[in-house]
Scaffold this motif. Structure first.
Motif, PDB file in Angstrom:
ATOM      1  N   MET A  51       0.836  -1.204   0.000  1.00  0.00           N
ATOM      2  CA  MET A  51       0.000   0.000   0.000  1.00  0.00           C
ATOM      3  C   MET A  51       0.871   1.254   0.000  1.00  0.00           C
ATOM      4  N   ASP A  52       1.870   1.231   0.894  1.00  0.00           N
ATOM      5  CA  ASP A  52       2.800   2.350   0.943  1.00  0.00           C
ATOM      6  C   ASP A  52       3.450   2.590  -0.406  1.00  0.00           C
ATOM      7  N   GLN A  53       3.838   1.454  -1.010  1.00  0.00           N
ATOM      8  CA  GLN A  53       4.497   1.557  -2.303  1.00  0.00           C
ATOM      9  C   GLN A  53       3.565   2.161  -3.346  1.00  0.00           C
ATOM     10  N   PHE A  54       2.302   1.787  -3.237  1.00  0.00           N
ATOM     11  CA  PHE A  54       1.319   2.290  -4.198  1.00  0.00           C
ATOM     12  C   PHE A  54       1.195   3.810  -4.077  1.00  0.00           C
ATOM     13  N   ILE A  55       1.045   4.272  -2.835  1.00  0.00           N
ATOM     14  CA  ILE A  55       0.937   5.725  -2.629  1.00  0.00           C
ATOM     15  C   ILE A  55       2.227   6.416  -3.084  1.00  0.00           C
ATOM     16  N   GLN A  70       4.192   5.528  -5.351  1.00  0.00           N
ATOM     17  CA  GLN A  70       4.245   5.569  -6.805  1.00  0.00           C
ATOM     18  C   GLN A  70       3.295   6.628  -7.366  1.00  0.00           C
ATOM     19  N   ILE A  71       2.125   6.789  -6.710  1.00  0.00           N
ATOM     20  CA  ILE A  71       1.184   7.830  -7.142  1.00  0.00           C
ATOM     21  C   ILE A  71       1.828   9.211  -6.981  1.00  0.00           C
ATOM     22  N   VAL A  72       2.469   9.405  -5.824  1.00  0.00           N
ATOM     23  CA  VAL A  72       3.125  10.695  -5.570  1.00  0.00           C
ATOM     24  C   VAL A  72       4.226  10.936  -6.604  1.00  0.00           C
ATOM     25  N   THR A  73       4.995   9.874  -6.884  1.00  0.00           N
ATOM     26  CA  THR A  73       6.053   9.986  -7.891  1.00  0.00           C
ATOM     27  C   THR A  73       5.473  10.378  -9.242  1.00  0.00           C
ATOM     28  N   GLY A  74       4.386   9.721  -9.610  1.00  0.00           N
ATOM     29  CA  GLY A  74       3.725  10.029 -10.881  1.00  0.00           C
ATOM     30  C   GLY A  74       3.287  11.484 -10.938  1.00  0.00           C
ATOM     31  N   LEU A  75       2.755  11.983  -9.811  1.00  0.00           N
ATOM     32  CA  LEU A  75       2.341  13.393  -9.762  1.00  0.00           C
ATOM     33  C   LEU A  75       3.541  14.304 -10.008  1.00  0.00           C
ATOM     34  N   SER A  76       4.648  13.923  -9.408  1.00  0.00           N
ATOM     35  CA  SER A  76       5.841  14.745  -9.566  1.00  0.00           C
ATOM     36  C   SER A  76       6.337  14.738 -11.012  1.00  0.00           C
ATOM     37  N   ILE A  77       6.376  13.537 -11.620  1.00  0.00           N
ATOM     38  CA  ILE A  77       6.796  13.465 -13.028  1.00  0.00           C
ATOM     39  C   ILE A  77       5.816  14.266 -13.885  1.00  0.00           C
ATOM     40  N   GLY A  78       4.527  14.111 -13.575  1.00  0.00           N
ATOM     41  CA  GLY A  78       3.491  14.827 -14.320  1.00  0.00           C
ATOM     42  C   GLY A  78       3.655  16.332 -14.209  1.00  0.00           C
ATOM     43  N   SER A  79       4.006  16.807 -13.012  1.00  0.00           N
ATOM     44  CA  SER A  79       4.107  18.258 -12.846  1.00  0.00           C
ATOM     45  C   SER A  79       5.274  18.813 -13.671  1.00  0.00           C
ATOM     46  N   GLU A 113       1.895   9.490 -14.403  1.00  0.00           N
ATOM     47  CA  GLU A 113       1.553   8.283 -13.653  1.00  0.00           C
ATOM     48  C   GLU A 113       1.908   7.030 -14.455  1.00  0.00           C
ATOM     49  N   LEU A 114       1.578   7.086 -15.738  1.00  0.00           N
ATOM     50  CA  LEU A 114       1.792   5.928 -16.600  1.00  0.00           C
ATOM     51  C   LEU A 114       3.278   5.595 -16.699  1.00  0.00           C
ATOM     52  N   SER A 115       4.095   6.617 -17.038  1.00  0.00           N
ATOM     53  CA  SER A 115       5.509   6.288 -17.247  1.00  0.00           C
ATOM     54  C   SER A 115       6.176   5.973 -15.914  1.00  0.00           C
ATOM     55  N   GLY A 116       5.776   6.672 -14.849  1.00  0.00           N
ATOM     56  CA  GLY A 116       6.329   6.343 -13.531  1.00  0.00           C
ATOM     57  C   GLY A 116       5.964   4.929 -13.113  1.00  0.00           C
ATOM     58  N   GLY A 117       4.711   4.571 -13.307  1.00  0.00           N
ATOM     59  CA  GLY A 117       4.223   3.252 -12.892  1.00  0.00           C
ATOM     60  C   GLY A 117       4.894   2.131 -13.664  1.00  0.00           C
ATOM     61  N   ILE A 118       4.928   2.285 -14.991  1.00  0.00           N
ATOM     62  CA  ILE A 118       5.545   1.223 -15.799  1.00  0.00           C
ATOM     63  C   ILE A 118       7.031   1.130 -15.486  1.00  0.00           C
TER      64      ILE A 118
END
Lengths: 289, 416
Positions: A1-5, A7-16, A249-254
């Motif tokens: 769960m922690d990892q999921f959050i 990764q979401i935060v990371t995706g937001l950062s890449i997105g920004s 989110e997509l590129s961070g997640g993959i």
């Protein structure tokens, strides 16, 4: 769960970061229909401006943001006024012209300050990491997220709540009719292009402490920016925001599940497939036919 | 049959033409003389001054020119000046090959100093092998090559890792995270690293490659966090090195617990990322700018005087510098009429000199170089501190990761 959050935060950062880089392009491409291949070089100019302000004038990154915006915007204004407007902003001609301008800017920087990597300092106040939802994340990345949202807000206001924005939207709908109502299209175009260039410059300055500064750094950014704008839908600012975060989110997640090489491939493939079925992008502004 | 004067003349002329074409040593002898014509020895200098890798290759160009200028200022080679012909291959392998052909065939250079990336070396290789010319390659590289037309003066995997990996395991632990840029060099280095780790009972928690020029490492950092390796073994190159270090630092990871161990981070990259992002991480290489030796002091001082006080020297520019001197030593051994690329190659075998890093020597078997491995830690002032110096110089083994194969004077030999 922690990892999921995480990764979401990371995706937001890449997105920004994607949003920062794409916002200027979205304005220029979306509003003026100019495919500005020199966009990456505006990003590069911004990064170099940050380096110059820091090295020669001793200004910190945060203090030099406004001057950087103005300097790169002035560049953009000159290029619109003395190159693009002479081509009557014809799309095909401007592709070639902006590409040429890009190469010239790259080589000019190389000749003037050399081709070695340059160093832009991370603002000391933001050098640490902080906890967001229990996830450790770099303070500077949080700052970039806030700035990108703020810049989007400012741009949206400019387009929708000011006279210049209204005039621009009128020109987009029909240039000749707008002109007959007394709108100086040339001036509005030059200002818009300058604004877009200034945003690109800001993006370059802001990402430079996390990445590296070199004369050809723009090449990567211009590809990213076009992916965001094309996916989001031309002429749609909100679409640009949505698509930046989707891509982030997509590129961070993959990249987390597989690796960055795979992520890059899949994301590009997904965009190509999507464009095949929705050439106008995910979000389109309603325009009267 | 009577022979008229006319046929006799015609036949003699034909014979003469046949002799000219059919006895090639006559022409080669003339070509040989051209290599040292008019008291000048022409050499090519083939480093990118534009394009992506210009960032580093510019400094290689500078180090090579510095050595040439020094040799000329001290009287040249037996009275002949070295004349460098500088070409800019623009970071593009196809242009490398085209410019190499121009230098070798058009300008008749007797040797060419050049290349940073393996891709560009592979691109020029056919030119040098077909023309039987000589290429001097200064970069650390992945090994697994055995050309008779290249002098390799950079480190191969065994020279960077044999000391380094066991030291890391002993100091930090057995869990390694391998990360590199996505091309041949990092893959071969990791190949060798995995072999060493296997012997040491180490463990590879991840092996990952990012696209060249990649600059977004947040997902990689998340993975590093979740796998908790003892060592991050990095063969990421170019501006990606800078991005990786800066983002590692910004994410608040601690180099004391989980350091990056790199084969590619030199003073050059450290200057670009800033000392605070580099501090605490390790690099293994034969040369560091802070290395204490009279030869190095002289080199650093001359380099700064010639190219600017803010300039740094690093493990590839040092090789550029000493290989030019090795070229000089080899040419000195030859009579002017014998000055050909193959003769220089044979003359340089076994040649040694005191380079800034210590005494180096060209291994006659494989034309690679005996070097002095060192392990150093980056400091926040942008320089390294050398922690371990090898007690002895190390033989180059370009096929170290491939036990059945070895590079000999006869070429690549496979033992079954």
């Amino acid at each position: 769960m922690d990892q999921f959050i995480e990764q979401i935060v990371t995706g937001l950062s890449i997105g920004s970061i994607l949003l920062l880089v794409a916002l200027g392009l979205s304005i220029i491409y979306g509003s003026m229909g100019i495919i500005n291949l020199a966009h990456g070089e505006f990003v590069m100019l911004g990064a170099y401006a940050a380096w110059v302000f820091h090295t020669y004038l001793g200004l910190g990154l945060l203090a030099s943001l406004v001057p950087i915006f103005l300097v790169v915007a002035a560049f953009g204004w000159v290029i619109e006024r003395y190159v693009l407007s002479l081509l009557n902003n014809r799309p095909l001609d401007t592709i070639l012209a902006t590409w040429g301008v890009g190469i010239m800017l790259q080589q000019a920087v190389r000749l003037m300050v050399g081709s070695e990597l340059r160093y832009v300092q991370l603002p000391p106040a933001l050098a640490d990491s902080m906890n967001v939802f229990g996830i450790p994340i770099s303070s500077y990345r949080v700052f970039l997220f806030v700035v990108s949202i703020a810049l989007f807000g400012a741009t949206w206001m400019l387009m929708n709540r000011t006279t210049v924005g209204m005039k621009l939207r009128a020109i987009i709908q029909d240039r000749s009719v707008a002109a007959s109502f007394g709108i100086n299209a040339k001036r509005v175009y030059a200002l818009t292009f300058a604004y877009g260039a200034g945003l690109a410059g800001l993006a370059g300055a802001l990402v430079s402490p996390l990445k590296s500064v070199s004369p050809d750094m723009g090449t990567g950014y211009v590809v990213d920016a076009f992916m965001v704008v094309v996916l989001g839908g031309v002429q749609s600012l909100a679409g640009t925001v949505a698509s930046a975060f989707i891509l982030g989110e997509l590129s961070g997640g993959i990249a987390f599940l597989q690796n960055d090489t795979v992520a890059k491939t899949i994301v590009l493939l997904a965009i190509v497939v999507l464009i095949r079925f929705r050439p106008e992008g995910l979000f389109t502004a309603r325009v009267r036919a | 049959m009577s022979i008229s004067r006319r046929t006799l003349l015609r036949n003699t002329a034909a014979l003469g033409a046949f002799a000219g074409a059919g006895l090639p040593h006559i022409w080669i002898k003339n070509a040989d003389l051209a290599y040292a014509a008019g008291g000048e020895i022409k050499v090519g200098v083939l480093f990118s001054l534009t394009g992506t890798t210009a960032i580093i290759e510019e400094s290689l160009n500078k180090a090579t020119l510095l050595a040439i200028e020094e040799i000329n200022a001290a009287g040249g080679i037996k009275g002949s000046k070295i004349v460098p012909i500088v070409e800019d291959p623009a970071s593009d392998p196809a242009t490398f090959s085209e410019k190499a052909r121009k230098l070798v065939v058009g300008d008749k250079c007797v040797s060419v100093f050049g290349s940073y990336t393996s891709a560009s070396r592979k691109a020029v290789l056919p030119v040098f092998e077909r023309q039987n010319n000589l290429y001097w390659y200064p970069t650390l590289y992945e090994g697994r090559e055995c050309s008779k037309n290249v002098i390799y003066t950079g480190a191969v995997p065994n020279q960077q890792q044999d000391e380094f990996v066991p030291w890391l395991v002993k100091k930090f632990g057995k869990k390694f995270y391998l990360i590199g840029s996505n091309y041949i060099y990092p893959k071969e280095e990791n190949n060798y690293c995995k072999k060493l780790l296997e012997k040491l009972g180490g463990e590879v928690v991840a092996e990952e490659y990012v696209p060249l020029g990649h600059s977004e490492f947040s997902s990689v950092i998340n993975k590093i966090r979740s796998t908790q390796p003892n060592v991050i073994f990095s063969t990421v190159v170019g501006d990606s090195v800078v991005a990786l270090h800066r983002q590692y630092k910004a994410a608040g990871l601690d180099p004391e617990k989980m350091p990056m161990a790199s084969l590619t981070t030199s003073e050059n990259e450290v200057a670009a990322m800033g000392g605070e992002a580099a501090a605490g991480h390790f690099t293994s290489a034969p040369y560091f700018m802070v290395h204490k030796s009279p030869e190095n002091e002289k080199f650093v001082e001359a380099y700064k005087k010639r190219w600017g006080a803010d300039k740094v020297t690093h493990f590839v520019s040092e090789a550029c510098y000493f290989q030019t001197y090795l070229f000089k030593q080899a040419v000195e051994k030859l009579a002017t009429s014998d000055l050909t690329p193959p003769n220089i190659r044979d003359a340089v075998k076994g040649q040694s000199m005191i380079a800034p890093q210590g005494k180096v020597q060209i291994e006659p078997e494989n034309l690679h170089t005996w070097l002095w491995p060192k392990i150093a830690q980056a400091k926040s002032n942008g320089q390294f501190e050398i922690l371990v110096e090898a007690k002895d110089w190390l033989k180059p083994v370009p096929y170290a990761a491939y036990p059945g194969q070895s590079c000999t004077e006869k070429g690549l030999v496979e033992k079954s």
